[in-house]
Design a protein around this motif. Structure first.
Motif, short mmCIF file in Angstrom:
data_model
loop_
_atom_site.label_atom_id
_atom_site.label_comp_id
_atom_site.label_asym_id
_atom_site.label_seq_id
_atom_site.Cartn_x
_atom_site.Cartn_y
_atom_site.Cartn_z
N ALA A 181 57.69 -21.71 -0.26
CA ALA A 181 58.00 -22.85 -1.14
C ALA A 181 56.80 -23.78 -1.25
N GLU A 182 56.11 -24.02 -0.13
CA GLU A 182 54.93 -24.89 -0.15
C GLU A 182 53.83 -24.26 -1.01
N ASN A 183 53.62 -22.95 -0.86
CA ASN A 183 52.60 -22.27 -1.66
C ASN A 183 52.94 -22.31 -3.14
N ALA A 184 54.21 -22.11 -3.47
CA ALA A 184 54.64 -22.15 -4.87
C ALA A 184 54.43 -23.54 -5.45
N ASP A 185 54.76 -24.58 -4.67
CA ASP A 185 54.59 -25.96 -5.13
C ASP A 185 53.11 -26.26 -5.35
N ARG A 186 52.27 -25.80 -4.44
CA ARG A 186 50.83 -26.01 -4.55
C ARG A 186 50.31 -25.31 -5.81
N LYS A 187 50.75 -24.09 -6.05
CA LYS A 187 50.32 -23.34 -7.24
C LYS A 187 50.78 -24.04 -8.50
N ASN A 188 52.01 -24.55 -8.52
CA ASN A 188 52.51 -25.26 -9.70
C ASN A 188 51.68 -26.52 -9.96
N THR A 189 51.33 -27.22 -8.90
CA THR A 189 50.51 -28.43 -9.04
C THR A 189 49.14 -28.07 -9.60
N ILE A 190 48.55 -27.01 -9.10
CA ILE A 190 47.23 -26.58 -9.58
C ILE A 190 47.34 -26.15 -11.04
N ASP A 191 48.38 -25.38 -11.38
CA ASP A 191 48.56 -24.94 -12.76
C ASP A 191 48.70 -26.12 -13.71
N ARG A 192 49.47 -27.14 -13.31
CA ARG A 192 49.63 -28.32 -14.15
C ARG A 192 48.30 -29.04 -14.35
N GLU A 193 47.52 -29.14 -13.28
CA GLU A 193 46.22 -29.82 -13.37
C GLU A 193 45.26 -29.03 -14.26
N VAL A 194 45.29 -27.71 -14.16
CA VAL A 194 44.45 -26.87 -15.02
C VAL A 194 44.81 -27.10 -16.48
N GLU A 195 46.09 -27.11 -16.79
CA GLU A 195 46.53 -27.33 -18.16
C GLU A 195 46.10 -28.72 -18.67
N ARG A 196 46.21 -29.72 -17.81
CA ARG A 196 45.81 -31.08 -18.19
C ARG A 196 44.31 -31.13 -18.49
N LEU A 197 43.52 -30.51 -17.62
CA LEU A 197 42.07 -30.52 -17.82
C LEU A 197 41.67 -29.73 -19.07
N HIS A 198 42.31 -28.59 -19.29
CA HIS A 198 42.02 -27.81 -20.49
C HIS A 198 42.29 -28.65 -21.74
N GLY A 199 43.43 -29.33 -21.75
CA GLY A 199 43.77 -30.16 -22.90
C GLY A 199 42.77 -31.28 -23.11
N THR A 200 42.36 -31.90 -22.02
CA THR A 200 41.40 -33.00 -22.10
C THR A 200 40.04 -32.52 -22.59
N LEU A 201 39.58 -31.39 -22.05
CA LEU A 201 38.26 -30.90 -22.39
C LEU A 201 38.20 -30.26 -23.78
N ARG A 202 39.33 -29.82 -24.29
CA ARG A 202 39.35 -29.19 -25.62
C ARG A 202 39.63 -30.20 -26.74
N ALA A 203 40.02 -31.40 -26.38
CA ALA A 203 40.33 -32.42 -27.39
C ALA A 203 39.04 -32.86 -28.07
N PRO A 204 39.12 -33.21 -29.35
CA PRO A 204 37.93 -33.71 -30.05
C PRO A 204 37.38 -34.95 -29.33
N GLN A 205 36.09 -35.01 -29.22
CA GLN A 205 35.44 -36.12 -28.53
C GLN A 205 34.62 -36.92 -29.53
N MET A 206 34.43 -38.19 -29.18
CA MET A 206 33.52 -39.00 -30.00
C MET A 206 32.10 -38.48 -29.79
N ARG A 207 31.34 -38.46 -30.83
CA ARG A 207 29.99 -37.94 -30.77
C ARG A 207 29.00 -39.01 -31.22
N HIS A 208 27.77 -38.87 -30.75
CA HIS A 208 26.68 -39.72 -31.22
C HIS A 208 25.97 -38.98 -32.34
#
Length: 72
Positions: free
Chosen positions: A11-38
């Motif tokens: 259960a602890e390993n599954a919870d840790r994996k779910n937390t990591i998966d959620r963070e990966v998805e959050r980072l992917h969304g953040t890094l793929r979003a359009p960014q302001m450019r100079h």
């Protein structure tokens, strides 16, 4: 390992994996979003500055390694 400990461990390993998966998805969304450019010229200058700073860091690391070697 008792059955309860085994279930708890899984259960602890599954919870840790779910937390990591959620963070990966959050980072992917953040890094793929359009960014302001100079302006392209400004971005080129900032890239050159970043490379210059990396070169300075590399030189400092090499110097620190040389000093550490000389101290031994």
């Amino acid at each position: 390992m008792s059955k309860i400990k085994g279930k708890l461990h899984r259960a602890e390993n599954a919870d840790r994996k779910n937390t990591i998966d959620r963070e990966v998805e959050r980072l992917h969304g953040t890094l793929r979003a359009p960014q302001m450019r100079h302006l392209p010229l400004v971005e080129e200058a900032m890239g050159r500055q970043a490379l210059a700073l990396l070169r300075q860091l590399e030189a400092a690391c090499v110097s620190a390694d040389d000093l550490a070697e000389a101290a031994v």
